[in-house]
Write a protein that holds these residues in place. Sequence first.
Motif, short mmCIF file in Angstrom:
data_model
loop_
_atom_site.label_atom_id
_atom_site.label_comp_id
_atom_site.label_asym_id
_atom_site.label_seq_id
_atom_site.Cartn_x
_atom_site.Cartn_y
_atom_site.Cartn_z
N LEU A 180 0.82 -1.21 0.00
CA LEU A 180 0.00 0.00 0.00
C LEU A 180 0.86 1.27 0.00
CD1 LEU A 180 -2.87 1.05 0.04
CD2 LEU A 180 -2.85 0.91 2.53
N ARG A 181 1.89 1.28 0.82
CA ARG A 181 2.76 2.46 0.89
C ARG A 181 3.43 2.71 -0.47
NH1 ARG A 181 4.41 4.77 5.52
NH2 ARG A 181 3.94 2.90 6.74
N THR A 182 3.87 1.62 -1.10
CA THR A 182 4.51 1.75 -2.41
C THR A 182 3.52 2.23 -3.46
OG1 THR A 182 6.02 -0.07 -1.83
CG2 THR A 182 5.86 0.51 -4.16
N ARG A 183 2.30 1.69 -3.41
CA ARG A 183 1.28 2.11 -4.37
C ARG A 183 0.99 3.60 -4.26
NH1 ARG A 183 -3.79 -2.09 -4.89
NH2 ARG A 183 -2.65 -4.04 -4.63
N VAL A 184 0.83 4.08 -3.04
CA VAL A 184 0.50 5.50 -2.84
C VAL A 184 1.63 6.37 -3.39
CG1 VAL A 184 0.12 7.30 -1.12
CG2 VAL A 184 -1.00 5.08 -0.87
N PHE A 185 2.87 6.01 -3.08
CA PHE A 185 3.99 6.82 -3.56
C PHE A 185 4.08 6.81 -5.08
CE2 PHE A 185 8.44 7.09 -4.92
CZ PHE A 185 8.76 8.34 -4.43
N LEU A 186 4.04 5.62 -5.68
CA LEU A 186 4.20 5.53 -7.13
C LEU A 186 3.03 6.19 -7.86
CD1 LEU A 186 5.53 1.86 -7.54
CD2 LEU A 186 6.84 3.99 -7.53
N SER A 239 -7.85 5.13 -0.87
CA SER A 239 -8.44 4.58 -2.10
C SER A 239 -8.89 5.71 -3.02
CB SER A 239 -9.63 3.67 -1.76
OG SER A 239 -10.68 4.39 -1.14
N GLY A 240 -9.30 6.85 -2.42
CA GLY A 240 -9.68 8.00 -3.24
C GLY A 240 -8.50 8.52 -4.05
N VAL A 241 -7.33 8.57 -3.41
CA VAL A 241 -6.13 9.00 -4.13
C VAL A 241 -5.75 7.99 -5.21
CG1 VAL A 241 -3.65 9.44 -3.90
CG2 VAL A 241 -5.23 10.32 -2.18
N LEU A 242 -5.81 6.70 -4.87
CA LEU A 242 -5.43 5.66 -5.84
C LEU A 242 -6.41 5.55 -7.00
CD1 LEU A 242 -4.18 2.84 -3.42
CD2 LEU A 242 -2.81 4.44 -4.77
N GLU A 243 -7.66 6.02 -6.80
CA GLU A 243 -8.64 6.00 -7.88
C GLU A 243 -8.48 7.18 -8.84
OE1 GLU A 243 -11.74 4.01 -8.62
OE2 GLU A 243 -10.37 2.57 -7.73
#
Length: 605
Positions: free
Chosen positions: A121-127, A340-344
Amino acid sequence: MSIAGVEGVEGEERNDFTKAESKQIRERSLRLLGSLLRPERARVILTMIVVIISTAAQVAGPALVAYGIDKGLPALLDGRDWMPLGLIVAAYLVAGVVGAVLIAWYTVLTAKISQAILFDLRTRVFLHTQQLSLEFHESYTSGRIISRQTSDLDSIKELLDSGINQLVQGALYMVFVAVAMFWVDGVSGLILFGALVPLAFLTRWFQKRSQQLFRRTRVASARLIVQFVETMTGIRAVKAFRKEKRNEKEFGDLVEDYRDVNSKVIQLFGIFDPGLVLIGNVALAVVLVAGGLRVAAGSLAIGALLAALLYTRQFFAPAQDMAMFYNSYQSAAAALEKISGVLEEKPGVPDPVSPVDLWTASGAVNFDGVEFAYKKDRVILPEFDLRIPAGQTIALVGSTGAGKSTLAKLMARFYDPSSGRVTLDDIDLRDLHPKDLRRAIVMVTQEAYLFSGSVAENIALGKPDATRDEIVHAAKAVGAHEFIESLPGGYDTDVNKRGGRVSAGQRQLLSFARAFLADPVVLILDEATASLDIPSERLVQEGLTTLLADRTAIIIAHRLSTVAIADRVLVMEHGRIVEDGTPRDLIAGTGRFAQLHAAWRESLV
């Protein structure tokens, strides 16, 4: 705007989502959670098996005690047969050891799952946030991004590390205890079942009241972080405009709001926790009275009554732990909603599905029928056409808000046009391979950002595999070599956070060296000399001439001394080109550029 955008950018300030929006947000969060758990399926299944066996071993204790009292003791007293009691004691010890070992194993497994999910999750948010367009970052403050990576992930970590353990073990424990209760004594089981009614009402009341409060807690926490980060980031402006007192009041109000929300959460638990204890004690009293009367009547064995009392006490103990889980769950659920809002969020400038390679470019840039608006009701560039031949140096001049920087951002593909197209060598930038686009077009802005590390490392950002000789050559080309050599460690000097050890003008020279080393075919300078004083600007003019040679260049500048090196000057007003010509021809005329040049000359007197 999508639900992701509403909740991610504006939703920090909202608690009034419609039912449809809330449903979409929950579904979005569940999709994210499912994608995080999918790689850990095998480990999750093993963990479930381990916790089921360990819980069964723990619950077996009171039943074995009852059997030992009712069967083992009479056998020992009447026939001096110690075997039943010995077997029961051995079984009790084995159950205890198995339960302890499996709980330890379960703890290790859940920790591994937790760390794997958090890493992912941390990696996903950063990337993902790194890939999002400028439009997102200009509307979503840095404080909010930091909040996603810190407090929100910490909430999820707390849930995964302890909350899930409380839920799974507590729920299984209550189910197993209820089953064992009915097996030991059906009447006591029915009494326990009846106690579930007030327990369900209390839990539902707590759930409805706490859901909104926990979301408000997340919002208040995010606002605190945003205020703190923005104050510390803009500390120079704070000092310059004596904003300390205003910040003190604003931050104090935010702290007060955060305290009030947490106070209400504590008050909620102040009702819920004693309510659980009361229901448990009443149930225990009823089981004792009902069981005691039947023991007196001879219809219930004393061991069974003891087991029923132990099970009743054990049944309500996990309920308090599960209440604490709900605390962690609500906090983590609100955090997961925001993440999830940011990742969407979708990139405003998505990578092409079928990218076109451009290994070598000549540098011809064209704007064909380009229209651009940051918002639908505010068009910046209306039906814009422009031809820039390869190798030509263009100077963009005009008042603030004329659309110069917007033009540069479209050329660098920080944004895509609302309609029309921007091309490099007749290839639409939206179709060009991102790697080729970033190699071909480089933009140097007024904010010459330097990263923590050495001077050499910052220059090499334009070409990570550059040799020291290439780095030194780039610095010499733009006139930065002398001041670099005067630094304590020369090219190995650590520039400190954001370049704090070098002046604004020196940072700009380093950014020029970085651009020179990158060797783009198209170079955009957006107010890149604004941080330079007059002597530094004169020093860099020669470097600029070297930097702009043999490449297409776009210079945005208010200082008309910088414009003099251009082959062609475009004067922009309200998103349109109102003058187009060489510097000499426009100065000799009576148009807008001639007026600007005359005013600039007067300012030098």
